[in-house]
Write a protein that holds these residues in place. Structure first.
Motif, PDB file in Angstrom:
ATOM      1  N   ARG A  51       0.804  -1.226   0.000  1.00 58.57           N
ATOM      2  CA  ARG A  51       0.000   0.000   0.000  1.00 58.57           C
ATOM      3  C   ARG A  51       0.843   1.286   0.000  1.00 58.57           C
ATOM      4  NH1 ARG A  51      -3.912  -3.280   2.235  1.00 58.57           N
ATOM      5  NH2 ARG A  51      -6.019  -2.856   1.430  1.00 58.57           N
ATOM      6  N   PRO A  52       1.951   1.379   0.776  1.00 58.39           N
ATOM      7  CA  PRO A  52       2.735   2.611   0.711  1.00 58.39           C
ATOM      8  C   PRO A  52       3.214   2.955  -0.678  1.00 58.39           C
ATOM      9  CG  PRO A  52       3.366   1.318   2.617  1.00 58.39           C
ATOM     10  CD  PRO A  52       2.450   0.450   1.807  1.00 58.39           C
ATOM     11  N   ASP A  53       3.480   1.902  -1.523  1.00 60.41           N
ATOM     12  CA  ASP A  53       3.924   2.156  -2.889  1.00 60.41           C
ATOM     13  C   ASP A  53       2.802   2.699  -3.743  1.00 60.41           C
ATOM     14  OD1 ASP A  53       6.352   1.229  -2.080  1.00 60.41           O
ATOM     15  OD2 ASP A  53       5.956  -0.835  -2.720  1.00 60.41           O
ATOM     16  N   LEU A  54       1.555   2.331  -3.418  1.00 58.56           N
ATOM     17  CA  LEU A  54       0.433   2.766  -4.245  1.00 58.56           C
ATOM     18  C   LEU A  54       0.281   4.282  -4.197  1.00 58.56           C
ATOM     19  CD1 LEU A  54      -2.231   0.040  -3.314  1.00 58.56           C
ATOM     20  CD2 LEU A  54      -0.747   0.109  -5.310  1.00 58.56           C
ATOM     21  N   GLN A  55       0.429   4.843  -3.016  1.00 57.39           N
ATOM     22  CA  GLN A  55       0.237   6.289  -2.888  1.00 57.39           C
ATOM     23  C   GLN A  55       1.298   7.048  -3.660  1.00 57.39           C
ATOM     24  OE1 GLN A  55      -0.156   7.631   1.091  1.00 57.39           O
ATOM     25  NE2 GLN A  55      -0.429   9.785   0.536  1.00 57.39           N
ATOM     26  N   ASN A  56       2.551   6.574  -3.641  1.00 57.74           N
ATOM     27  CA  ASN A  56       3.615   7.259  -4.355  1.00 57.74           C
ATOM     28  C   ASN A  56       3.485   7.089  -5.867  1.00 57.74           C
ATOM     29  OD1 ASN A  56       4.712   8.002  -1.909  1.00 57.74           O
ATOM     30  ND2 ASN A  56       5.957   6.149  -1.750  1.00 57.74           N
ATOM     31  N   THR A  57       3.029   5.893  -6.314  1.00 60.47           N
ATOM     32  CA  THR A  57       2.976   5.597  -7.748  1.00 60.47           C
ATOM     33  C   THR A  57       1.733   6.176  -8.407  1.00 60.47           C
ATOM     34  OG1 THR A  57       4.162   3.545  -7.310  1.00 60.47           O
ATOM     35  CG2 THR A  57       3.070   3.749  -9.449  1.00 60.47           C
ATOM     36  N   PHE A  58       0.575   6.027  -7.759  1.00 58.72           N
ATOM     37  CA  PHE A  58      -0.706   6.393  -8.402  1.00 58.72           C
ATOM     38  C   PHE A  58      -1.414   7.558  -7.716  1.00 58.72           C
ATOM     39  CE2 PHE A  58      -0.108   1.782  -9.091  1.00 58.72           C
ATOM     40  CZ  PHE A  58      -0.044   1.763 -10.477  1.00 58.72           C
ATOM     41  N   ASP A  59      -0.817   8.172  -6.651  1.00 55.77           N
ATOM     42  CA  ASP A  59      -1.487   9.223  -5.880  1.00 55.77           C
ATOM     43  C   ASP A  59      -2.813   8.722  -5.330  1.00 55.77           C
ATOM     44  OD1 ASP A  59      -1.987  11.561  -4.661  1.00 55.77           O
ATOM     45  OD2 ASP A  59      -2.605  12.646  -6.453  1.00 55.77           O
ATOM     46  N   CYS A  60      -2.721   7.648  -4.569  1.00 54.35           N
ATOM     47  CA  CYS A  60      -3.909   6.984  -4.029  1.00 54.35           C
ATOM     48  C   CYS A  60      -3.909   7.090  -2.503  1.00 54.35           C
ATOM     49  CB  CYS A  60      -3.953   5.513  -4.446  1.00 54.35           C
ATOM     50  SG  CYS A  60      -4.014   5.304  -6.251  1.00 54.35           S
ATOM     51  N   ARG A  61      -5.053   6.805  -1.899  1.00 53.22           N
ATOM     52  CA  ARG A  61      -5.221   6.840  -0.450  1.00 53.22           C
ATOM     53  C   ARG A  61      -5.817   5.519   0.028  1.00 53.22           C
ATOM     54  NH1 ARG A  61      -5.588  12.351   1.035  1.00 53.22           N
ATOM     55  NH2 ARG A  61      -4.425  13.513  -0.548  1.00 53.22           N
ATOM     56  N   THR A  62      -5.361   5.061   1.199  1.00 46.72           N
ATOM     57  CA  THR A  62      -5.991   3.921   1.864  1.00 46.72           C
ATOM     58  C   THR A  62      -7.037   4.465   2.818  1.00 46.72           C
ATOM     59  OG1 THR A  62      -3.964   2.644   1.697  1.00 46.72           O
ATOM     60  CG2 THR A  62      -5.610   1.891   3.292  1.00 46.72           C
ATOM     61  N   VAL A  63      -8.275   4.057   2.647  1.00 41.56           N
ATOM     62  CA  VAL A  63      -9.416   4.660   3.353  1.00 41.56           C
ATOM     63  C   VAL A  63      -9.935   3.674   4.383  1.00 41.56           C
ATOM     64  CG1 VAL A  63     -11.670   5.721   3.092  1.00 41.56           C
ATOM     65  CG2 VAL A  63      -9.969   5.950   1.280  1.00 41.56           C
ATOM     66  N   ASP A  64     -10.264   4.195   5.597  1.00 41.48           N
ATOM     67  CA  ASP A  64     -10.864   3.318   6.616  1.00 41.48           C
ATOM     68  C   ASP A  64     -12.366   3.183   6.360  1.00 41.48           C
ATOM     69  OD1 ASP A  64     -11.911   5.719   7.317  1.00 41.48           O
ATOM     70  OD2 ASP A  64     -10.702   5.958   9.123  1.00 41.48           O
ATOM     71  N   THR A  65     -13.007   2.395   7.184  1.00 40.94           N
ATOM     72  CA  THR A  65     -14.433   2.089   6.965  1.00 40.94           C
ATOM     73  C   THR A  65     -15.345   3.123   7.589  1.00 40.94           C
ATOM     74  OG1 THR A  65     -14.420   0.728   8.946  1.00 40.94           O
ATOM     75  CG2 THR A  65     -13.954  -0.375   6.873  1.00 40.94           C
ATOM     76  N   ALA A  66     -14.812   4.066   8.400  1.00 36.94           N
ATOM     77  CA  ALA A  66     -15.678   5.025   9.078  1.00 36.94           C
ATOM     78  C   ALA A  66     -16.218   6.036   8.087  1.00 36.94           C
ATOM     79  CB  ALA A  66     -14.887   5.738  10.169  1.00 36.94           C
ATOM     80  N   GLY A  67     -17.486   6.441   8.254  1.00 41.96           N
ATOM     81  CA  GLY A  67     -18.097   7.464   7.419  1.00 41.96           C
ATOM     82  C   GLY A  67     -18.806   6.890   6.208  1.00 41.96           C
ATOM     83  N   LYS A  68     -19.525   7.781   5.571  1.00 39.97           N
ATOM     84  CA  LYS A  68     -20.280   7.413   4.376  1.00 39.97           C
ATOM     85  C   LYS A  68     -19.711   8.136   3.183  1.00 39.97           C
ATOM     86  CE  LYS A  68     -24.450   7.049   7.228  1.00 39.97           C
ATOM     87  NZ  LYS A  68     -25.809   7.585   7.465  1.00 39.97           N
ATOM     88  N   TRP A  69     -19.917   7.559   2.020  1.00 41.67           N
ATOM     89  CA  TRP A  69     -19.398   8.109   0.775  1.00 41.67           C
ATOM     90  C   TRP A  69     -20.555   8.254  -0.213  1.00 41.67           C
ATOM     91  CZ3 TRP A  69     -14.096   9.123  -0.165  1.00 41.67           C
ATOM     92  CH2 TRP A  69     -13.264   8.813   0.907  1.00 41.67           C
ATOM     93  N   THR A  70     -20.630   9.415  -0.845  1.00 40.63           N
ATOM     94  CA  THR A  70     -21.709   9.672  -1.796  1.00 40.63           C
ATOM     95  C   THR A  70     -21.137   9.824  -3.199  1.00 40.63           C
ATOM     96  OG1 THR A  70     -21.528  12.013  -1.290  1.00 40.63           O
ATOM     97  CG2 THR A  70     -23.196  10.758  -0.093  1.00 40.63           C
ATOM     98  N   VAL A  71     -21.941   9.533  -4.190  1.00 41.30           N
ATOM     99  CA  VAL A  71     -21.519   9.521  -5.595  1.00 41.30           C
ATOM    100  C   VAL A  71     -21.511  10.942  -6.137  1.00 41.30           C
ATOM    101  CG1 VAL A  71     -22.054   8.723  -7.918  1.00 41.30           C
ATOM    102  CG2 VAL A  71     -22.368   7.196  -5.975  1.00 41.30           C
ATOM    103  N   ILE A  72     -20.378  11.291  -6.803  1.00 42.82           N
ATOM    104  CA  ILE A  72     -20.301  12.557  -7.537  1.00 42.82           C
ATOM    105  C   ILE A  72     -20.467  12.297  -9.032  1.00 42.82           C
ATOM    106  CG2 ILE A  72     -18.815  14.525  -8.100  1.00 42.82           C
ATOM    107  CD1 ILE A  72     -17.542  14.236  -5.412  1.00 42.82           C
ATOM    108  N   ALA A  73     -19.775  11.278  -9.551  1.00 42.14           N
ATOM    109  CA  ALA A  73     -19.863  10.902 -10.967  1.00 42.14           C
ATOM    110  C   ALA A  73     -19.665   9.389 -11.069  1.00 42.14           C
ATOM    111  CB  ALA A  73     -18.821  11.647 -11.800  1.00 42.14           C
ATOM    112  N   GLU A  74     -20.200   8.820 -12.157  1.00 41.07           N
ATOM    113  CA  GLU A  74     -20.159   7.365 -12.345  1.00 41.07           C
ATOM    114  C   GLU A  74     -19.639   7.057 -13.736  1.00 41.07           C
ATOM    115  OE1 GLU A  74     -23.127   3.450 -11.990  1.00 41.07           O
ATOM    116  OE2 GLU A  74     -23.858   5.484 -11.617  1.00 41.07           O
ATOM    117  N   GLY A  75     -18.635   6.173 -13.839  1.00 39.85           N
ATOM    118  CA  GLY A  75     -18.123   5.721 -15.117  1.00 39.85           C
ATOM    119  C   GLY A  75     -18.538   4.278 -15.396  1.00 39.85           C
TER     120      GLY A  75
END
Length: 430
Positions: A51-75
């Motif tokens: 996972r640490p390599d993912l953030q440096n390579t792809f500008d990604c984040r590891t997200v915890d399960t707390a909170g809700k996520w809403t849709v902005i756009a769908e592909g």
């Protein structure tokens, strides 16, 4: 076109969420800031990349399960989600559709509204893209014939672009209050503005209070020195031969007073910060006090019956003579019949003593010793003493030992004459 696109994207990101799909992210889900990075990162993670390599390579984040996520756009394969409520520093992220789980709250969301919102967003994006392409094509065409274009035509072209951008901005700000109301930002901004105003009011009140404290401290010093300032003003303000009142010396005196006495006084009371601002008001008060008539000093109450530091010097001589009379001695104050270096001549049983009485506010020097030593010979006295309320200088003490003169405080006078009587009696018996 960048401004128009940014404004449109901000409007989409801050749209009300009541009709959006709500998702939950499984434990340690991976989300990225771009759609392609999200698919590539999840594929890399499934093939064992850390996972640490993912953030440096792809500008990604590891997200915890707390909170809700809403849709902005769908592909086709990804969803652009944002966390609800928003978390500072956490932007919207792309997630593969197969890596997120819809929640029960989606049951209340109409699929028709969902599809309509997606179609509206796609249509608006296509419209913006088409407008941008048309403007770019027009710019290229204008650049090819730039030498033939008149300045007025170029200004007209720039005006058209400005009007297009202004229309997008005006449209956005018409919708902005509604967006803020639904997201609760207006209330937060209101609290922040209120807090900022309150802090400014508190700071202004503190500055005003410190300024008034500086002025009051300066006025207290002027009141304390009022008598001296009034006398000094009478000395320095005068009329010349032509009847004109001259204030030059008084103005210089005020300037020196402010720079020395007043500034030192304010530093002592920790008010020097507002010295320059408070100086005009303090100077006005200084003139108001200094140009008043000096108050008449009360007459000193002096009595030979009681000692007081401010008593009359002649009453002090009479006071010393009364102390001797209480011990049974005959005491004559010479100011009533002539001095000759002695203020009091006392005698008892044939023993004569001459006294020099000095009411001083500083140490007594050689003069008093010399005067009483001369008076002893003049009045044929056996002993001589100086009596004072003050201490004696070292030269006076040395001269007194050489001339056998006693140096006394007036409180010591009764014991002194008692010792003299005992010594005389012992001498007569012997």
């Amino acid at each position: 076109m960048k401004v128009r696109y940014i404004v449109s994207m901000f409007a989409i990101l801050t749209m009300p969420a009541q009709a959006e799909t709500v998702y939950r992210i499984p434990a340690h889900g991976v989300g990225c800031t771009t759609q392609g990075a999200s698919i590539a990162a999840n594929n890399a993670f499934r093939h064992g990349q850390q996972r640490p390599d993912l953030q440096n390579t792809f500008d990604c984040r590891t997200v915890d399960t707390a909170g809700k996520w809403t849709v902005i756009a769908e592909g086709d394969d990804t969803l652009l989600l944002r966390k609800t409520p928003p978390t500072p520093g956490l932007p919207p992220l792309y997630f593969p559709k197969n890596s997120v789980v819809p929640t029960d709250e989606n049951a209340s969301v109409s699929s028709t509204d969902k599809q309509a919102r997606i179609e509206e967003t796609e249509a608006e994006h296509k419209t913006m893209t088409a407008s941008r392409n048309l403007i770019l094509a027009d710019v290229r065409q204008k650049n090819q014939v730039a030498d033939q274009v008149k300045p007025v035509d170029m200004a007209h072209f720039a005006k058209n672009i400005e009007n297009t951008l202004n229309a997008d901005v005006v449209s956005f700000f018409h919708r902005f209050p509604h967006i803020l109301e639904n997201t609760g930002i207006i209330k937060s901004l209101g609290w922040l503005l209120g807090l900022g105003l309150l802090l400014k009011l508190v700071a202004a009140y503190r500055r005003r209070r410190a300024f008034r404290r500086t002025v009051q401290s300066g006025k207290k010093l002027i009141d304390k020195l009022a008598d001296r300032l009034q006398i000094r003003r009478k000395q320095l303000v005068y009329q010349n031969a032509y009847g004109t009142t001259i204030y030059d010396k008084w103005n210089r005196e005020k300037s020196e007073f402010m720079q020395r006495e007043m500034y030192s006084h304010l530093v002592e009371h920790r008010c020097e910060q507002y010295f320059e601002q408070a100086s005009p008001e303090i100077l006005t008060y200084l003139d108001l006090v200094a140009f008043q008539e000096p108050r008449k000093l009360p007459e000193k109450i002096s009595s030979p019956d009681h000692y007081a530091p401010g008593m009359d010097p002649f009453d002090y001589e009479r006071y010393c003579a009364k102390l001797l009379r209480k011990e049974g001695w005959e005491a004559l104050v010479t100011s009533e019949c002539g001095d000759q270096g002695a203020d009091v001549i006392a005698s008892k049983n044939g023993l004569r003593v001459v006294l020099q009485c000095k009411l001083y506010s500083k140490a007594v020097g050689n003069d008093a010793v010399q005067q009483v030593a001369a008076a002893r010979h003049h009045y044929s006295a056996r002993l001589a003493a100086v009596v004072s309320n003050a201490p004696y200088t070292i030269p006076a003490q040395q001269l007194a030992r050489t001339n056998k003169v006693f140096l006394l405080h007036h409180d010591e006078l009764p014991d002194f004459v008692r010792r003299l009587e005992k010594s005389a009696q012992s001498y007569l018996r012997g």
